[in-house]
Design an enzyme around this catalytic site. Sequence first.
Site: not given
Length: 294
Positions: A118, A139, A151, A189
């Site tokens: 994250s 991600h 991502e 994030n």
Amino acid sequence: MKIQSVGVIGAGTMGIGVAQNLAQTGHQVTLIDISEQILERAQVEIRHGLRLQNFFATRAGNTTEILARINFSTDYQLLDQAEFVVENATEKWDIKQNIYHQIDRICPPKTIFAANTSAISITRFAGNTNRPDKVIGMHFMNPVPIKPMVELIRGYHTSDTTIETAQEFLTQMGKDSIVVNDAPGFVTNRVMMLTINEAIFILQEGTASVSEIDRLFKGCFGHKMGPLETADLIGLDTILYSIEVLYDSFNDGKYRPCPLLKKMVDAGLHGRKNGRGFYNYSQTAKVKQTVKVA
């Protein structure tokens, strides 16, 4: 050339989703975690996820055949032939660091390592291996099998070949991807954790209730989920770990974790994963209900 053998480390929410998605797209998967009990639960969750997909969306495929492509194990040595490894362990550096030391010794030199994290720096992961050019951030979004975008994060040493292979790997999984440069929290994030943390501050201050905050985001911005529903889906413990990484990395007070978030994690209110967060997801609840958190 299609990647066939994939290791997935961590049978939590994200690892389960990654393993299911890979098995659905014809990959042979070895799903690793620390206990048989966790792995048994993972098998139940994957079976449930496949049933939901078959019921609500397009056909997920034959459940028996898909599960047969996943080897559930506690033995890291089974990764000695893996072409690609996706690591999904909890967002604690000491745990993740130990995993990379292990798989670096076991996996062939050509194996690519993808950190599904994250917020932790991909370059930091790479520095704990003898193959820094073959370490990349990947991600995934939750729930993995139905989210189309990933991502991809380029670490300092990540090679162009690794980027290209990772993109092809994701295409095989039915995913699109966008490559960003390494920075704590990346793009998604870094923005999302701030939004969720600020929403919790608003709740703590009594400006609006849980349901009011979420309804405003859905009604005003067209979001499918509000920030507090999203926090429950991700896991409040994961939210806290992530915002703490951002706070430590940037040394910026805007990333200070909300005291209410810390209190809820201490109280064991982790969201959907254990049935209670900002909402009550227990099977005994007839409808999703907000939980008293103040």
